[in-house]
Design an enzyme around this catalytic site. Structure first.
Site, PDB file in Angstrom:
ATOM      1  N   VAL A  26     -13.233  55.972 -73.635  1.00  0.00           N
ATOM      2  CA  VAL A  26     -13.521  55.300 -74.903  1.00  0.00           C
ATOM      3  C   VAL A  26     -14.990  55.446 -75.291  1.00  0.00           C
ATOM      4  O   VAL A  26     -15.317  55.802 -76.425  1.00  0.00           O
ATOM      5  CB  VAL A  26     -13.142  53.806 -74.801  1.00  0.00           C
TER       6      VAL A  26
ATOM      7  N   ILE B 192      -6.717  55.174 -70.024  1.00  0.00           N
ATOM      8  CA  ILE B 192      -7.785  54.809 -70.961  1.00  0.00           C
ATOM      9  C   ILE B 192      -8.746  53.847 -70.257  1.00  0.00           C
ATOM     10  O   ILE B 192      -8.342  52.814 -69.740  1.00  0.00           O
ATOM     11  CB  ILE B 192      -7.215  54.141 -72.219  1.00  0.00           C
ATOM     12  N   HIS B 193     -10.027  54.216 -70.245  1.00  0.00           N
ATOM     13  CA  HIS B 193     -11.060  53.337 -69.657  1.00  0.00           C
ATOM     14  C   HIS B 193     -12.404  53.719 -70.254  1.00  0.00           C
ATOM     15  O   HIS B 193     -12.463  54.432 -71.263  1.00  0.00           O
ATOM     16  CB  HIS B 193     -11.044  53.441 -68.127  1.00  0.00           C
ATOM     17  N   GLY B 194     -13.480  53.225 -69.658  1.00  0.00           N
ATOM     18  CA  GLY B 194     -14.796  53.357 -70.263  1.00  0.00           C
ATOM     19  C   GLY B 194     -15.215  54.785 -70.566  1.00  0.00           C
ATOM     20  O   GLY B 194     -15.740  55.078 -71.647  1.00  0.00           O
TER      21      GLY B 194
ATOM     22  N   ASP C 191      -6.473  61.913 -65.798  1.00  0.00           N
ATOM     23  CA  ASP C 191      -7.281  60.765 -65.361  1.00  0.00           C
ATOM     24  C   ASP C 191      -6.343  59.649 -64.912  1.00  0.00           C
ATOM     25  O   ASP C 191      -5.566  59.125 -65.718  1.00  0.00           O
ATOM     26  CB  ASP C 191      -8.148  60.289 -66.539  1.00  0.00           C
TER      27      ASP C 191
END
Lengths: 162, 132
Positions: free
Chosen positions: A18, A13-15, A9
């Protein structure tokens, strides 16, 4: 328990990681294996703040390969995230035993062709994909847990062609 | 173009444009508020798109985003790096956006951001139905 998701990705780290995958698989740790992010203290802190209830560890690809097997035996679930297919290939070639990668976001950049709404590939990406598939590693395109996982080769036959 | 604290809405999918349309139904026509979707953008491209707008803010401004930890928030923080008077605020809803529009001429970026956070918290309330 440990590894429950290995994801490619470019947003790291993103929506989706998480909120969607995180709620689904409840990781205790998120490992980001990315040489550029690992070299930047500010970036490491930023990624850590994105997932405040999870232990975020940002390491180089080589460091990840060195600790991958040990982490597999650790208690609690863990995510592994790499930025692109080349990093995925490098990680595997450095010794990390990974059976499958989730392709969750490889967004458009000049020279890349559309595979679906969130995966765009160029020749270098396809070469890395072929190398991974040749090792028997599954590459499944799926942005969120509720979506259907589709083999990359089904969406982009050139990624699997020898 | 307003002379107050500038802002942009950076949100998932069509949320920013939809939120602005909803705000205009209550507030009236809105000028000087950029909207941006993260749809289809890599982290690098989203950060650059935010950064281009932030660079035009000579006295700072607000990057208003949907939720903490999302790409809009992360890229907003990255784009604001080096601009001490640019503030990123998460959790934006319609009451917060309306409060921004009503107060953007009265506050600087940090004071306005703090006001909006209070407004957002105050706007979420519970109202029990009455028994028959």
């Amino acid at each position: 328990m440990s590894w429950v998701l290995a994801r490619v990705d470019d947003r790291l780290i993103h929506g989706q990681v998480v909120v969607a995958w995180g709620r689904h698989l409840r990781p205790k740790r998120i490992w980001v294996a990315d040489d550029a992010a690992a070299a930047n203290a500010w970036e490491r802190d930023l990624l850590a703040t994105a997932a405040p209830e999870v232990d975020v560890r940002v390491v180089t690809v080589a460091e990840m390969a060195a600790v991958h097997a040990g982490e597999a035996a650790a208690p609690g679930a863990a995510f592994l995230i790499v930025r692109n297919l080349e990093s995925a290939r490098a990680l595997v070639e450095a010794g990390a035993a990974i059976a499958a990668f989730n392709l969750g976001g490889l967004h458009y950049a000049p020279g890349k062709a559309k595979v679906n709404e969130y995966v765009y590939l160029d020749d270098a990406d396809r070469a890395a994909a072929r190398a991974l598939i040749a090792r028997g590693i599954a590459l499944d395109v799926q942005d969120v847990p509720q979506a259907r996982a589709t083999p990359l080769a089904a969406l982009d036959p050139a990624s699997a062609r020898a | 173009m307003t002379s107050g604290t500038p802002a942009m809405l950076v949100m998932h999918s069509d949320l920013a444009s939809a939120l602005l349309r909803a705000a205009e139904k209550v507030y009236g026509p809105v000028e000087g508020l950029d909207v941006l979707s993260n749809e289809g953008l890599s982290r690098e491209d989203l950060e650059q798109a935010i950064g281009r707008r932030v660079a035009d803010w000579t006295n700072g401004g607000l990057v208003l985003t949907d939720f903490w930890g999302g790409s809009c928030h992360i890229c907003g923080v990255a784009a604001a790096r080096g601009h001490g008077d640019v503030v990123v605020v998460t959790g934006i809803n319609l009451p917060v956006l309306l409060d921004y529009l009503h107060n953007r001429d009265a506050y600087g970026p940090l004071a306005l951001a703090e006001r909006l956070i209070r407004k957002g918290r105050d706007s979420i309330r519970l109202h029990h139905g009455q028994p028959a």
